[in-house]
Structure formats: C-alpha cells, structure tokens
Design a protein around this motif. Structure first.
Motif, mmCIF file in Angstrom:
data_model
loop_
_atom_site.group_PDB
_atom_site.id
_atom_site.type_symbol
_atom_site.label_atom_id
_atom_site.label_comp_id
_atom_site.label_asym_id
_atom_site.label_seq_id
_atom_site.Cartn_x
_atom_site.Cartn_y
_atom_site.Cartn_z
ATOM 1 N N LEU A 310 0.764 -1.449 0.100
ATOM 2 C CA LEU A 310 0.234 -0.030 -0.020
ATOM 3 C C LEU A 310 0.793 1.241 -0.026
ATOM 4 O O LEU A 310 2.076 1.003 0.196
ATOM 5 C CB LEU A 310 -0.840 0.013 0.971
ATOM 6 N N PRO A 311 0.157 2.306 -0.254
ATOM 7 C CA PRO A 311 1.002 3.686 -0.200
ATOM 8 C C PRO A 311 1.884 3.761 1.267
ATOM 9 O O PRO A 311 1.345 3.440 2.209
ATOM 10 C CB PRO A 311 -0.121 4.742 -0.603
ATOM 11 N N PRO A 312 2.939 4.668 1.283
ATOM 12 C CA PRO A 312 3.656 4.667 2.512
ATOM 13 C C PRO A 312 2.543 5.390 3.574
ATOM 14 O O PRO A 312 2.146 6.450 3.381
ATOM 15 C CB PRO A 312 4.679 5.507 2.180
ATOM 16 N N ARG A 313 2.594 5.094 4.772
ATOM 17 C CA ARG A 313 1.754 5.719 5.716
ATOM 18 C C ARG A 313 2.268 6.948 6.140
ATOM 19 O O ARG A 313 3.406 7.107 6.056
ATOM 20 C CB ARG A 313 1.511 4.587 6.845
ATOM 21 N N PRO A 314 1.276 7.946 6.518
ATOM 22 C CA PRO A 314 1.757 9.252 7.218
ATOM 23 C C PRO A 314 2.595 8.973 8.266
ATOM 24 O O PRO A 314 2.419 8.110 8.976
ATOM 25 C CB PRO A 314 0.638 9.827 7.255
ATOM 26 N N PRO A 315 3.579 9.872 8.388
ATOM 27 C CA PRO A 315 4.402 9.894 9.740
ATOM 28 C C PRO A 315 3.419 10.306 10.884
ATOM 29 O O PRO A 315 2.475 10.768 10.668
ATOM 30 C CB PRO A 315 5.470 10.895 9.319
ATOM 31 N N LEU A 316 4.006 10.074 12.208
ATOM 32 C CA LEU A 316 3.125 10.275 13.090
ATOM 33 C C LEU A 316 3.434 11.690 13.678
ATOM 34 O O LEU A 316 3.820 12.062 14.937
ATOM 35 C CB LEU A 316 3.453 9.319 14.397
ATOM 36 N N LEU A 317 3.047 12.477 12.878
ATOM 37 C CA LEU A 317 3.285 14.099 13.057
ATOM 38 C C LEU A 317 1.719 14.673 12.815
ATOM 39 O O LEU A 317 0.987 14.138 12.094
ATOM 40 C CB LEU A 317 4.231 14.699 12.229
ATOM 41 N N GLU A 318 1.527 15.679 13.396
ATOM 42 C CA GLU A 318 0.187 16.378 13.317
ATOM 43 C C GLU A 318 -0.859 15.267 13.638
ATOM 44 O O GLU A 318 -1.911 15.190 12.664
ATOM 45 C CB GLU A 318 0.107 17.147 12.129
ATOM 46 N N GLY A 319 -1.017 14.496 14.638
ATOM 47 C CA GLY A 319 -1.650 13.353 14.715
ATOM 48 C C GLY A 319 -2.784 13.613 15.686
ATOM 49 O O GLY A 319 -3.087 12.418 16.450
ATOM 50 N N GLU A 320 -3.422 14.540 15.849
ATOM 51 C CA GLU A 320 -4.403 14.953 16.925
ATOM 52 C C GLU A 320 -5.731 15.145 16.265
ATOM 53 O O GLU A 320 -5.816 15.891 15.218
ATOM 54 C CB GLU A 320 -3.972 16.073 17.832
ATOM 55 N N VAL A 321 -6.784 14.580 16.838
ATOM 56 C CA VAL A 321 -8.182 14.909 16.411
ATOM 57 C C VAL A 321 -9.134 15.146 17.454
ATOM 58 O O VAL A 321 -9.017 14.448 18.569
ATOM 59 C CB VAL A 321 -8.631 13.803 15.427
ATOM 60 N N VAL A 322 -10.192 15.942 17.137
ATOM 61 C CA VAL A 322 -11.291 15.984 18.220
ATOM 62 C C VAL A 322 -12.018 14.943 17.831
ATOM 63 O O VAL A 322 -12.788 15.061 16.434
ATOM 64 C CB VAL A 322 -11.949 17.552 18.170
ATOM 65 N N ILE A 323 -12.566 13.911 18.602
ATOM 66 C CA ILE A 323 -13.303 12.825 18.264
ATOM 67 C C ILE A 323 -14.882 13.270 17.935
ATOM 68 O O ILE A 323 -15.291 14.207 18.761
ATOM 69 C CB ILE A 323 -13.282 11.564 19.219
ATOM 70 N N ASN A 324 -15.223 12.490 17.139
ATOM 71 C CA ASN A 324 -16.920 12.798 16.606
ATOM 72 C C ASN A 324 -17.768 11.776 17.525
ATOM 73 O O ASN A 324 -17.341 10.905 18.299
ATOM 74 C CB ASN A 324 -16.960 12.450 15.244
ATOM 75 N N ASP A 325 -19.180 11.966 17.130
ATOM 76 C CA ASP A 325 -20.211 11.242 17.956
ATOM 77 C C ASP A 325 -19.844 9.760 17.669
ATOM 78 O O ASP A 325 -20.164 8.786 18.412
ATOM 79 C CB ASP A 325 -21.444 11.562 17.413
ATOM 80 N N ALA A 326 -19.463 9.249 16.499
ATOM 81 C CA ALA A 326 -19.416 7.892 16.301
ATOM 82 C C ALA A 326 -18.250 7.183 17.221
ATOM 83 O O ALA A 326 -18.446 6.109 17.578
ATOM 84 C CB ALA A 326 -18.732 7.654 14.911
ATOM 85 N N VAL A 327 -17.408 7.883 17.479
ATOM 86 C CA VAL A 327 -15.939 7.326 18.217
ATOM 87 C C VAL A 327 -16.748 7.461 19.787
ATOM 88 O O VAL A 327 -16.389 6.591 20.548
ATOM 89 C CB VAL A 327 -14.858 8.325 18.128
ATOM 90 N N ARG A 328 -17.420 8.460 20.082
ATOM 91 C CA ARG A 328 -17.908 8.641 21.517
ATOM 92 C C ARG A 328 -18.744 7.434 21.701
ATOM 93 O O ARG A 328 -18.814 6.749 22.881
ATOM 94 C CB ARG A 328 -18.842 9.755 21.651
ATOM 95 N N THR A 329 -19.663 7.024 20.829
ATOM 96 C CA THR A 329 -20.499 6.057 21.018
ATOM 97 C C THR A 329 -19.787 4.741 21.140
ATOM 98 O O THR A 329 -20.149 3.724 21.996
ATOM 99 C CB THR A 329 -21.480 5.838 19.571
ATOM 100 N N VAL A 330 -18.716 4.412 20.239
ATOM 101 C CA VAL A 330 -18.104 3.201 20.501
ATOM 102 C C VAL A 330 -17.273 3.055 21.784
ATOM 103 O O VAL A 330 -17.243 1.923 22.545
ATOM 104 C CB VAL A 330 -16.685 3.370 19.431
ATOM 105 N N LEU A 331 -16.795 4.215 22.365
ATOM 106 C CA LEU A 331 -16.091 4.226 23.504
ATOM 107 C C LEU A 331 -17.027 3.938 24.920
ATOM 108 O O LEU A 331 -16.797 3.435 25.654
ATOM 109 C CB LEU A 331 -15.446 5.458 23.739
ATOM 110 N N GLU A 332 -18.462 4.759 24.551
ATOM 111 C CA GLU A 332 -19.350 4.644 25.651
ATOM 112 C C GLU A 332 -20.084 3.244 25.779
ATOM 113 O O GLU A 332 -20.309 2.688 26.656
ATOM 114 C CB GLU A 332 -20.209 5.545 25.468
#
Length: 693
Positions: A310-332
């Motif tokens: 597969l294409p080279p994966r992006p480096p672990l930089l700029e790797g932060e995100v505000v999670i959305n409702d779908a993620v919250r539902t999975v975690l809850e």
C-alpha cells in the motif's frame, strides 16, 4: 489368432481371474474355470444362464449378457454380495467384465470376475483414517480437475464441490491469499522430480467469515511421471489463533515496561497484515473518561502500520483529532463498529487525523472499524482498522478475533499504566525537591534534571545546594540504586537527611564526616541499601578564590573546567565506596582551590554511561563536550552536556562557576543565579586530602 477363430478355453484353466463362457440365445454355460468355481460355486455345464445362476440378484447380470451379445460391445459393472444373515463374513465386492467371443459352439460371451474386496476395504480404511485426521482429502490432477475422497467442502463453505480447482474455487479463497496459492500450485506442477507441497490459505465459510486451512499435497507417480496428487486439507484456525497469540505476546515481551506508544507499536505490527490491511491507534489525550458534559475530547495517533504493497503511511506528526459522535458511541458502548465506505470516499471527520483521512482515500479503503481499547476498566482510546481494495469488510468473526487480540494486550498495558503512575509520582517527588539553586555572591549556579525516556526507568538521582549563614555553599549530587518508586522515595529521604546533617553540623564540618553520619543514619533507619553521592563545600577566600572541599562515596568524579586549561576530573587520591557498602569505614575529604572563572560540574552516571560503551569512553565524550562549550553560560553549558545522555537513565547535573575576577555584575540566568562580585587576584591552586569521620 484371427477374430473368427474359435476361442481355446484351455487358456483359462489356471488363471487367477474367474472366467465363464456362455453361448447361444439362452446363454448356456459351456465353460467355468477353477477360479470361477471357487468364487461363485461350481455350476452345471450346459444349462441356460438363468438356470445355472438362479440367484435373485442375477437379473442385471442376465441383462448385461443380452446386451453384449446383441450389440457386440463389452461391458463392465461392479457388484456387491452381502453375506448370509448370521454369517461372520463381511460383504464381498466384485468387478465383472463381459466380452463378446466366438467359441467352438458358436457366438457367445466371456465373463471375467475379479474379487476387489481387499482393495475396497483398504480404500474404506484409508478414508476412515483420513477422515479422522483431516477435514478434506482430495485427488488433484494436472488438468485442474479434483475429486473429494473425504468430503468436507460443502460443510466448510456451504456450497457443493463442483469438481475443479478453477476460478470458481478461488472465489472462496481470501483475496490476499489467492496469488500465493496459485504460485504454489504452479510450482507443484512444474517441479521435476515432484515433491510434497504444503500451503496455507484462508477460505470463506458459509457465514461469510474466513478460516485458515492448511493443505499437504503428495505426488503420485506412474510410468515416471506425475499423474495426480493426493491432498489432505485441514482446518487449522485454532492452531493459527494460538500461534498469533504467541507471536503477539513475544512482541509485547520485547517492550515490557515500555510506554503505551511502544506497546501499541508492537500490536499494530502483529495485526497487520495478518488480520487487517491497516491499523492506527488513537489514544485519548485527557485522563478522564467519560468526560464532563459538553467537553471536547481529543485523541492522538500513537502507532500505525500498513500492508507493504500500500502507499507509505503518513508519519506520526500532526496526529491529533477532536473525536466525533461515532467514536464517542464506540467508547461509551465499548462495542466495535464498522463503517462502510463508498469507492473513493473519505472517512467521516473526527475518526482519525486529516492526514490519515487522505491516506485512506488514496489507498481505496472500503471500510474502517473502530475498536475500543481498555485496561483495568480505564478507557485508553481506540484502534481504527481498515480493509483496502478488494479485501472484504470484517464480519462478526473477524471483529471478535480482533477483540481477543486487543484483550491479550491488557496485562502489559496494566503494567505500563502502573509504571506510568509510579513514574508520575516519582517525578513529582523529584521535582518537588529539585528546586532552583540559591543565589551565591561571587559565583554562578545552575542545575538540570532529565528523566529517562523509558517508563520503567524512574531513577533516584538528585542534586541540592544550601548556603550557610556565613556564605559557605554546600553542593550535593547523588544516585540511589534502583529504578522504581522505592528508589525515588529513598532519594527524597537521603537528600533531606543530607541537607539536614549539612546544616546542623555547620559550615566547618568536613564533607567526609557528613557522609559518614548520613551513612550511619541510613543504615540505622534502613532507608537505602546502596547509593552514591558527592558532598561538597565551597568557601570563598579573601583573595577571591574558592576553596572546594568534597567527599566522594562511589560516585563519578567531579569535572573541573579551569578558566584557561583543559577540563579534567577531580578524582582525589582515594576511591571511597558507595554509601552503605562498607558501613563504619573512614571516608576521605579532598580539597582543590578554584580560581576566578573556574567551573565545577557534579553529575550522575546517566550522563556518561551507555550499554555498548565503556565508562572511559563516556568520560572522554564528557571531556570533549565540556572543552567545546566551556565558555557558554552555565544553563546553556548544561543543556549542551545533557545531549550526551542516551536518555536510558535519569540524569542530574549541578554546576558552580567562580565569577571571573575582572567581571562587573552578572545577572541570574535560567536555573541559576549570578549575583555581583568584586574583582580579586587569582591565587595558586592547591589540592589536598584529609581523612576523617
């Protein structure tokens, strides 16, 4: 012999095969050899076949005789004879061959019967044995045709076997395994001489999930060439799962005690490509879950892995995100969730960082699955796994397997979390005690502490600086053996005791005496079993020099950076052992005169020790760096010297510099103070030693 010449029946008298001749429209029995009499029983010659063989199951045999004589074409048919009720004998199996012939009595038919009971029984036994050890047994032929000897394909896939290893067969093979399976098949056909071929692949089952199977193909030779292969195919899913678990645990053992990022880095390189095409681990950046209402929750990329093609994966930089409702539902709900993507579509925002969203679109992801990650009921974050290209989206079985894999990670995660908690506690203890050095008239002070990069290296390093009421400066550096919270607590106790002893015994007490009293107290109170330290006293003389007196308890020697000479170590004349190594021994004090501009550095062994290098090499690196940066202000000098550490161990440094005699006012810098000093002539340097309690 001409085709019209009558058959000489004497040819068959001694043959092993059972032979009988029939002539005329009624198929009269005109000949029966001894083998036939033994096999079928002696029959009267001259009788029509229906009278010679009056058995009820002989009707088909009579029909075949009529057909062979009428058409002139031979026939062959199998027959089974069941034993009489109550007979101990097993059923008998035969193969009959009926051929048109010409005899002295006219046209007729010759019947040859072979008893195949032994061969049939042997085949049945083989099938029974094969069924006991394998799910399926096949006969494979070079033309791609295949025959099930021991069935199992329909039970596995839900579809009947259609008789060929062709494109229809490969639709049941996992897309990632098709190329390898075809390669192994071509290799099997091309090898001369042929060899046993073993291959493993995944087959789609009736419920849509995939199971691992292993096939072992054995060549069958006839006339010097391979005519077919016997292949045994076994379901090895359970064995594969066990191997996967051992593989994962082995990787986790290599990072035991590491950070969460290191643990998950090991995990992603096990699940990719064995289970998924790509995986990224997102760890929550906050420590509280569930968060307060209406609070934004962020997550950062901690580890990732992708399939090699597969294409080279992006480096672990700029790797932060505000999670959305779908993620919250999975975690809850703590339940995995799969999101199917359209061709060329992008994942919904808030699952992964934007750079990963772009990568998934470029790689033609068809689905992403969110998996909650927990340890000790603590929500750590979530994993995002992806199916790329023609890889199928995960089914319930695949999701459950990944859930088990992430469950295997919980023990090392618990250990890592425990170490992190202990590390945070130890760092709070150290930072609470490692305060900024005090202001000292006529001199500069700077100190630095750097924790180890590894979570399991907490360390027990410390420094201290105390100014007596008469202006005498006391400097300490020390290191307690061990890399855990116990070492950190012992460090705090020893530092506090040493500070108290230095103060209560006054500025005239010899450093060797102070260390001896510290050792006695530590032994009596059972505080630390092993520690190294340097306790030093600096007193300014009327002529502007500084009298530096120190005692070294098994610690790396102080480093002197003279104002106008090459740096060197102040080793003293005797090497005293660490604290609590030989309780009660007399310790030694050493003295050296510091001229204006001279610098003394006290440090812990993390600055110079490396696993692959000797201590001498570390000291030489320190001397070279000190010579290079000697003219820098003390805080900058310490920052430069800290770069020598490989970060495997904690490192503490504290430095003292006598103000140059011609300087005016020196302002305090970060980590130290530089009060004003008066110019004073330099004095000759003297180094002495003195032994005492």
């Amino acid at each position: 012999m001409s085709p019209l010449e009558p058959l000489d029946v004497r040819l068959f008298d001694e043959t092993v095969a059972a032979v009988a001749l029939f002539t005329g429209p009624e198929h009269r029995l005109v000949y029966q050899n001894r083998a036939c009499a033994r096999l079928l029983g002696a029959r009267p010659l001259g009788l029509p076949a229906r009278e010679a063989f009056p058995e009820q199951d002989a009707d088909m045999f009579m029909t075949v005789l009529d057909e062979v004589v009428a058409t002139g074409r031979p026939r062959r048919l199998p027959e089974t004879r069941e034993p009489d009720p109550g007979s101990p004998e097993q059923a008998r199996f035969f193969v009959y061959s009926c051929t048109p012939v010409t005899t002295a009595e006219g046209s007729g038919a010759m019947v040859v019967a072979l008893d195949t009971t032994a061969e049939i029984v042997a085949l049945e036994r083989y099938q029974a044995v094969a069924s006991a050890v394998s799910q399926m047994v096949w006969v494979l032929r070079p033309d791609g045709s295949a025959e099930e000897i021991v069935p199992g394909w329909q039970e596995l896939t839900g579809e009947p076997w259609h008789g060929r290893m062709d494109s229809r067969f490969t639709t049941y093979v996992h897309p990632r395994d098709r190329h390898r399976l075809e390669h192994d098949r071509r290799l099997m056909l091309a090898r001369h001489p042929p060899r046993i071929v073993e291959t493993a692949f995944r087959v789609r089952t009736a419920d849509g999930s995939y199971r691992h199977v292993a096939t072992r193909s054995v060549p069958i030779m006839r006339g010097g060439r391979t005519t077919e292969w016997i292949a045994a195919t076994e379901d090895v899913e359970d064995r594969w799962n066990a191997a996967l678990r051992e593989h994962l645990l082995a990787h986790l053992a290599e990072v035991s005690g590491g950070t969460l990022d290191e643990v998950f880095e090991a995990v992603v390189h096990v699940v990719v490509p064995e289970l998924v095409d790509a995986c990224v681990i997102m760890l929550l950046t906050g420590e509280e879950w569930p968060p307060p209402e209406n609070t934004a929750v962020t997550a950062r990329r901690a580890a990732s892995a992708t399939r090699r093609d597969l294409p080279p994966r992006p480096p672990l930089l700029e790797g932060e995100v505000v999670i959305n409702d779908a993620v919250r539902t999975v975690l809850e709900s703590r339940t995995p969730h799969t999101i199917h993507l359209t061709v060329g579509g992008r994942v919904p925002p808030g699952l992964v960082p934007e750079v990963t969203e772009r990568w998934l679109a470029d790689a033609a992801a068809t689905s992403v699955t969110l998996h909650p990650l927990m340890a000790d009921d603590i929500m750590l974050g979530y994993a995002v796994t992806s199916a790329i290209g023609d890889s199928p989206a995960p089914g319930p079985t695949d999701t459950e397997l990944l859930r088990r894999v992430f469950h295997y990670v919980e023990p090392p995660l618990r250990k890592t979390l425990d170490l992190q908690r202990a590390r945070r506690t130890a760092l709070r203890l150290q930072r609470a005690h490692l305060t900024n050095p005090p202001a000292v008239p006529g001199a500069s002070l700077a100190a630095s502490y750097q924790p180890a990069s590894s979570a399991n290296e907490i360390g027990g390093d410390w420094y201290d600086a105390v100014v007596h009421s008469d202006g005498t400066l006391v400097l300490d550096i020390g290191d307690v053996a061990g890399h855990d919270l116990t070492a950190a607590i012992a460090m705090v106790q020893l530092r506090s005791m040493l500070r108290g002893l230095a103060w209560s015994n006054g500025p005239t007490c010899k450093p060797s005496t102070v260390l001896s009293r510290l050792e006695s107290a530590a032994e009596g109170l059972d505080i630390a079993s092993f520690a190294t330290a340097v306790h030093a006293r600096l007193r300014r003389t009327p002529n502007g020099t500084w009298r530096f007196t120190w005692s070294n308890a098994g610690h790396p020697p102080p480093l002197l950076l003279p104002a106008h000479e090459a740096p060197y170590f102040l080793t003293g004349d005797d090497q005293d052992p660490p604290l609590c190594a030989l309780p009660g021994m007399h310790r030694t004090s050493h003295t050296h005169q510091l001229a204006p501009g001279d610098t003394v550095l006290l440090y812990t062994d993390g600055l110079i020790e490396r696993p692959a290098a000797s201590l001498d090499e570390g000291q030489q690196r320190l001397l070279a760096a000190a010579a290079l940066h000697r003219d820098n202000p003390l805080p900058e000098l310490l920052r430069r010297l800290q770069d020598l550490s490989d970060k495997r161990d904690d490192t503490a440094l504290i430095s003292f510099r006598a103000d140059p005699g011609d300087s005016g006012h020196n302002s305090a810098g970060p980590g130290g103070a530089r009060p004003s000093s008066t110019q004073a002539p330099s004095a000759p340097r003297r180094r002495t030693r003195d032994r005492g309690r």
